[in-house]
Write an enzyme that holds these catalytic residues in place. Structure first.
Site, short mmCIF file in Angstrom:
data_model
loop_
_atom_site.label_atom_id
_atom_site.label_comp_id
_atom_site.label_asym_id
_atom_site.label_seq_id
_atom_site.Cartn_x
_atom_site.Cartn_y
_atom_site.Cartn_z
CG ASP A 74 -0.24 -0.01 2.53
OD1 ASP A 74 0.74 -0.75 2.66
OD2 ASP A 74 -0.67 0.72 3.46
CD GLU A 136 4.36 0.32 6.65
OE1 GLU A 136 5.28 0.62 7.44
OE2 GLU A 136 3.91 1.11 5.79
#
Length: 385
Positions: A74, A136
């Site tokens: 991400d 994350e």
């Protein structure tokens, strides 16, 4: 010089929009399919609604244990940032690869993927594991599911290399990141009748003041941890909301705050101090309004990381990078979670955190070439550390 194949894969991943609030499945499926063409099976673990997934794959199945190459899929958004080019364009210009996630940290993932066949054919005494995660950037949520799956499956890796941008200098420590939301319920009243009310903003402000007092205490009294830009723990309030009008005593208020604790400091104790202070305010509030009080919600808990220059994986990273020393980093990573799962870990990847999350984010091709050489060296390794 980075190989065309590795650069192409890095560019392909940068062009995929995997901002944390979106699905990452396009990228995960791309990696899964790429590995499947080499005969490698991938383990996927999912979020609750199956819009996002982690991927874990082993290259060198049957070897006694493996070294994880870890990366998150991400990215942060770019809304409102002043980009001079398409954030998803993956443009190569002036010796740099530009795009959101180029430094943090899709280039590392792309380069790892480009070496998959070499890892499969490697004579190294250990396998190489790919561990690519979701969310994350907003709290290291995906990796917790991945680590739980490894535990349940009885997979016990030898070590982990987290490829966050450290300019290819092995990093052996970072602070933790603990974020919380505090909601305050008071009792509204006309502002001319304040004794009949509980002012939620004022009660919240007292707790905010306590967080500030704690921050000043860390700066004044906490033993220093040499190597960090800020060598003591920090605390700060990031958001505050409350009230509906100037002449209405506010019933509700909320604020968000964080601790960034040294590896030698206890964030749970910090939060417990805030909660205890708030609870001590509640009896007086409840004499006016029995329903008044405080509630707390955990936003994210990313543990600090403390490895060692003597760990075999750190020595391996030094050997593969040619770096004699190590560094500490200010930003949080998944490293603490891997370390807490009993996996010796080091953080080492291409690019600089100074470019991450910025307009025109980039990673230099020189850094990518160093990372590719690192991966190629890993495939030739005969012993860990």
């Amino acid at each position: 010089m980075i190989s065309p194949h590795a650069l192409e894969l890095a560019q392909t991943l940068v062009r995929m929009n995997t901002v944390s609030h979106r699905s990452n499945l396009e990228l995960i499926h791309f990696i899964r399919d790429h590995l499947a063409q080499l005969g490698v099976k991938s383990r996927l673990t999912w979020n609750a609604d199956k819009t996002k997934a982690n991927l874990f794959a082993t290259l060198g199945e049957g070897k006694p244990a493996g070294v994880i190459l870890s990366g998150h899929t991400d990215t942060v958004p770019w809304d409102g940032q002043d980009w001079s080019m398409d954030p998803l364009g993956a443009v190569v210009q002036d010796g740099r690869l530009f795009g959101r996630g180029s430094a943090d940290m899709k280039a590392f993932i792309g380069i790892a993927l480009s070496q998959a066949e070499q890892f499969l054919n490697s004579d190294a005494p250990f396998a190489v594991h790919f561990a690519f995660t979701y969310e994350e950037e907003i709290g290291c949520f995906g990796v917790k599911e991945l680590i739980a799956d490894l535990r349940d499956a009885g997979i016990r890796p030898l070590a982990c290399i987290v490829g966050e941008p450290t300019s290819m200098v092995p990093a052996i420590a970072h602070k933790g990141v603990y974020r919380y939301k505090c909601c305050v319920r008071g009792k509204e009243a006309h502002s001319s009748l304040t004794p009949h009310s509980v002012n939620a903003i004022e009660m919240a402000a007292r707790v905010v003041g306590r967080v500030r007092d704690m921050a000043e205490g860390f700066e004044r009294n906490e033993p220093r941890f040499a190597g960090f830009d800020v060598p003591f723990s920090t605390a700060s309030v990031g958001q505050f909301h409350g009230g509906i009008a100037d002449n209405v005593v506010p019933r509700d208020a909320e604020f968000r705050y964080e601790f960034r604790n040294l590896p030698t400091a206890n964030a749970a104790q910090m939060q417990a101090e805030v909660v205890a202070y708030a609870q001590a305010l509640e009896p007086a509030m409840k004499t006016v309004a029995p329903a008044a009080g405080f509630s707390f919600e955990t936003i994210c808990e990313i543990p600090s990381f403390l490895g060692s220059k003597d760990d075999a994986v750190t020595r391996l990273a030094q050997e593969l990078t040619g770096e004699k020393g190590t560094t500490l980093v200010a930003f949080g990573t998944e490293a603490g979670l891997f370390k807490n799962a009993g996996i010796p870990t080091v953080v080492c990847g291409p690019g600089s955190i100074q470019q991450a999350h910025q307009p025109d984010e980039f990673v230099s091709l020189e850094q990518l070439a160093r990372c590719e050489a690192f991966m190629q060296g890993l495939a030739r390794t005969r012993a860990l550390g």
